[in-house]
Design a protein around this motif. Structure first.
Motif, PDB file in Angstrom:
ATOM      1  N   ASP A  40      -4.743  11.678   0.424  1.00 39.08           N
ATOM      2  CA  ASP A  40      -5.479  11.906  -0.821  1.00 39.08           C
ATOM      3  C   ASP A  40      -5.122  10.912  -1.917  1.00 39.08           C
ATOM      4  N   VAL A  41      -4.042  10.169  -1.763  1.00 37.15           N
ATOM      5  CA  VAL A  41      -3.705   9.102  -2.708  1.00 37.15           C
ATOM      6  C   VAL A  41      -3.573   7.807  -1.925  1.00 37.15           C
ATOM      7  N   ARG A  66     -10.134   9.396  -3.466  1.00 39.59           N
ATOM      8  CA  ARG A  66      -9.947   9.994  -2.144  1.00 39.59           C
ATOM      9  C   ARG A  66     -11.270  10.224  -1.425  1.00 39.59           C
ATOM     10  N   ASP A  67     -12.350  10.445  -2.196  1.00 35.06           N
ATOM     11  CA  ASP A  67     -13.665  10.690  -1.602  1.00 35.06           C
ATOM     12  C   ASP A  67     -14.547   9.446  -1.611  1.00 35.06           C
ATOM     13  N   LEU A 118       0.846  -1.195   0.000  1.00 32.99           N
ATOM     14  CA  LEU A 118       0.000   0.000   0.000  1.00 32.99           C
ATOM     15  C   LEU A 118       0.883   1.246   0.000  1.00 32.99           C
ATOM     16  N   ILE A 119       0.652   2.164  -0.947  1.00 36.08           N
ATOM     17  CA  ILE A 119       1.345   3.438  -0.972  1.00 36.08           C
ATOM     18  C   ILE A 119       0.326   4.553  -0.739  1.00 36.08           C
ATOM     19  N   VAL A 120       0.615   5.388   0.235  1.00 34.77           N
ATOM     20  CA  VAL A 120      -0.281   6.480   0.605  1.00 34.77           C
ATOM     21  C   VAL A 120       0.418   7.800   0.328  1.00 34.77           C
ATOM     22  N   GLY A 121      -0.255   8.673  -0.405  1.00 33.31           N
ATOM     23  CA  GLY A 121       0.253  10.011  -0.679  1.00 33.31           C
ATOM     24  C   GLY A 121      -0.496  11.024   0.156  1.00 33.31           C
ATOM     25  N   THR A 122       0.243  11.811   0.939  1.00 34.99           N
ATOM     26  CA  THR A 122      -0.396  12.811   1.794  1.00 34.99           C
ATOM     27  C   THR A 122      -0.447  14.160   1.107  1.00 34.99           C
ATOM     28  N   ASP A 123      -1.520  14.870   1.343  1.00 34.02           N
ATOM     29  CA  ASP A 123      -1.727  16.205   0.806  1.00 34.02           C
ATOM     30  C   ASP A 123      -1.345  17.213   1.880  1.00 34.02           C
TER      31      ASP A 123
END
Length: 410
Positions: A101-102, A122-123, A78-83
């Motif tokens: 958000d990712v 993201r939503d 799992l890769i999570v991109g933060t805003d």
């Protein structure tokens, strides 16, 4: 016609789903070079990665101890991109919260010949289970019917991992976290990524200004392309995911090209950029684990690496501006993924604002990804009736396909 989804503009980054893979390949190649200077450099990188690692809790999908060259079977990352990560200040807008958000899940099959990369909007409306952040010990109650990107604020990477595990039914032993600055540095390290636009796109919100045709983008331009929403397709976040999948497939093709994989200096720069800008889970933050995963990933065929969006619909009056899961389609998709069963996408399934123009990668098979396991009938024997592997309602593309982004309204 459903109106475009409208969100508070918080930006979105991409390229994350393959970043762990790139780091691992870089370290593996440098190790193989055998040079003592390179070995010292790699040790330095490994130290940085270990120091920045994040505890995501236990997972039945992780081996107790990984050894170089000994990793077998499939796995999930799992890769999570933060805003607007706190460390980057207000360079990309004023912060009022840090959001995930990712959220991208990479699944590699048990035979390590194919893979699926799933982007979660993201939503997307999901249930967030009760969880405890292993890094802080803070416990969080379960919440229901909330956007996926609220997960970071209630437990960090560990709780996001638990939410995705519950949503998909897949164990996730490995994870990573990246912010805007990481995307910029990683794109610079690889020397830029070619992207195709069907028309010129100028978006003042993201700062993107590119002509029609193919441009090789890096740095802030790459980030602007990945963040633009109002500039592409129907102006929705789902259209932005399609653009990001174009970028990711092009990035994978770039990394697997001869001029990248044989350039030790470029690979070291890529590994160094990743070490400085990505936080990996403790299950992944060791040389043994990273090299083992790199060796497992190196033979995945581009035509058998498929990028898909988690199935969902918009326009639900109860969740305006959000994405509601299409449960039956999602169940079919993840049953295929979990069983490593082949499936294909419809020809027009690249998503809003994106279309396939070619499959240019030399050496890639012409078979759609993942491929069918049907064997040809023996000479003289009756031809079996083909079994359809198409999953209706799933959008995406393979890494071997070149797509072009369409400007908003076209």
């Amino acid at each position: 016609m459903v109106p475009p989804i409208k969100h508070a503009e918080r930006g979105r980054l991409g390229a994350a789903s393959t970043l762990v893979k790139f780091l691992a390949i870089a370290i593996a190649v440098v190790l193989v070079s055998g040079a003592s200077v390179a070995a010292i450099a790699v040790t330095s990188i490994a130290t940085q990665v270990s120091a920045n690692s994040i505890d995501i809790g236990g997972s039945s999908g992780a081996p107790a101890e990984a050894h170089v060259g000994a990793f077998v079977g499939g796995f999930n990352v799992l890769i999570v991109g933060t805003d607007n990560d706190a460390s980057q200040g207000n360079a990309f807008g004023e912060r009022d919260a840090t959001l995930n958000d990712v959220n991208i899940l990479l699944h590699v099959s048990a035979d390590q010949k194919s893979g699926v990369v799933v982007s979660f909007p993201r939503d997307l409306i999901v249930d967030h289970p009760a969880c405890t952040d292993p890094s802080t010990g803070t416990a969080y109650d379960a919440t229901y019917n909330e956007a996926l990107n609220t997960g970071y604020e209630r437990g960090g990477l560990a709780c996001i991992k638990t939410t995705i595990e519950n949503l998909t039914g897949l164990a996730i032993p490995y994870a990573g976290l990246i912010s805007f600055n990481g995307v910029i540095e990683m794109t610079n390290a690889v020397g830029g990524v070619p992207v195709c636009l069907a028309e010129p796109i100028k978006d003042t919100d993201s700062g993107l200004d590119l002509p029609a045709g193919t441009s090789t983008i890096s740095g802030g331009t790459a980030l602007a392309f990945l963040r633009t929403r109002h500039g592409v397709g129907d102006g929705s976040d789902l259209a932005r995911i399609s653009s990001q999948q174009q970028y990711l497939s092009s990035l994978v093709r770039t990394l697997k090209s001869a001029n990248t994989l044989t350039d030790v200096t470029k690979l070291y720069g890529l590994a160094q950029a990743a070490a400085q800008n990505i936080k990996l889970s403790t299950t992944l933050a060791s040389l043994d684990s990273m090299v083992s995963l790199a060796l497992a990933l190196k033979d995945v065929d581009l035509a058998k690496l498929v990028f898909v969006q988690y199935p969902g619909t918009t326009g639900d009056a109860d969740y305006p501006g959000k994405v509601v899961p299409t449960i039956d389609v999602a169940d079919e998709l993840f049953a295929k993924i979990k069983a490593d069963e082949p499936f294909t996408l419809n020809a027009d399934s690249t998503g809003p604002g994106s279309s396939v123009v070619s499959t240019p990668t030399p050496g890639a098979t012409d078979t759609p990804a993942p491929t069918s396991t049907d064997t040809p009938a023996a000479s003289g024997a009756p031809t079996p009736t083909p079994t359809s592997n198409v999953i209706d309602g799933v959008t995406g593309q393979t890494a071997a396909e070149q797509t072009c982004a369409s400007a908003f309204g076209n």
